[in-house]
Design a protein around this motif. Structure first.
Motif, mmCIF file in Angstrom:
data_model
loop_
_atom_site.group_PDB
_atom_site.id
_atom_site.type_symbol
_atom_site.label_atom_id
_atom_site.label_comp_id
_atom_site.label_asym_id
_atom_site.label_seq_id
_atom_site.Cartn_x
_atom_site.Cartn_y
_atom_site.Cartn_z
ATOM 1 N N THR A 1 1.099 6.599 1.847
ATOM 2 C CA THR A 1 1.650 6.253 0.817
ATOM 3 C C THR A 1 2.289 5.408 1.742
ATOM 4 N N LEU B 1 0.472 1.732 1.812
ATOM 5 C CA LEU B 1 0.826 1.398 0.398
ATOM 6 C C LEU B 1 2.120 0.529 -0.038
ATOM 7 N N ARG C 1 -5.088 1.018 -3.343
ATOM 8 C CA ARG C 1 -4.561 2.004 -3.604
ATOM 9 C C ARG C 1 -6.106 2.154 -4.343
#
Length: 210
Positions: free
Chosen positions: A62, A65, A81
């Protein structure tokens, strides 16, 4: 190192040694071929390998990203992703002969282990897709979980403590030369992996495999 001592343990890297990793296999057919070729090239302008290295070092997906989105924009972030969420597609098969090598070592009473630079977010795919590795390996150290990575000495030393390894009776296989040198620097026997037949020849030089 005293090669007369019998080998008791063999430690394996994962991608390129036990598992065939193919970046493009997760993206082919989902994105334009030209884009996939660039992403999977050694000189990838979008930095996917760098972002994966960050994750292998312990940075959560997370967080990474958001870095990709900031540096590359939304379109490439969305590709990244997809790639991470479908990482199992990048693992098309075991390296030919790898399972047989593990079984032969176990049959001779030699312990077998894993030591891999791999993200904590995607490592689960390895054992889900290839449960025989989970069955055969007696333990695995994963860089993204430990926040330590090859070729730094601390991850080999962690594996050594956790698996009760004796350096002079331990062999390590990795497809990356700097990781081989890292193992040698802590006293392990270590070889650059090219294929399982070469690995068998290397093991026979140490009288570790009949």
């Amino acid at each position: 190192m005293n090669q007369a001592q019998p080998i008791t343990d063999v430690v394996f890297d994962f991608c390129g040694v036990l598992i065939d990793w193919q970046c493009h296999a997760a993206l082919d057919g989902h994105y334009p071929a030209e884009l996939v070729e660039k992403i999977c090239a050694d000189d990838d302008p979008y930095g996917f390998f760098r972002y994966e290295d960050d994750m292998d070092s312990g940075i959560p997906f997370t967080s990474e990203l958001e870095t990709v989105r900031r540096e590359q924009g939304d379109d490439i972030a969305n590709v990244f992703r997809y790639y991470i969420e479908h990482y199992d597609d990048a693992l098309p098969r075991l390296i030919p002969g790898a399972e047989e090598l593990l079984r032969d070592l176990r049959a001779q009473g030699i312990r077998v282990w894993g030591l891999t630079n791999w993200s904590a977010d995607t490592f689960h795919f390895a054992f889900e897709k290839f449960p025989q590795l989970d069955e055969l390996l007696q333990g695995t150290v994963v860089s993204g979980i430990e926040k330590k990575r090859k070729p730094n000495a601390d991850i080999y030393e962690l594996a050594q403590r956790r698996f009760n390894l004796t350096p002079s009776t331990t062999v390590f296989f990795d497809d990356t030369e700097k990781n081989v040198r890292g193992a040698q620097n802590v006293g392990w026997h270590a070889f650059r992996f090219t294929d399982t037949e070469q690995a068998r020849r290397d093991l026979r030089t140490l009288r570790a495999l009949r």
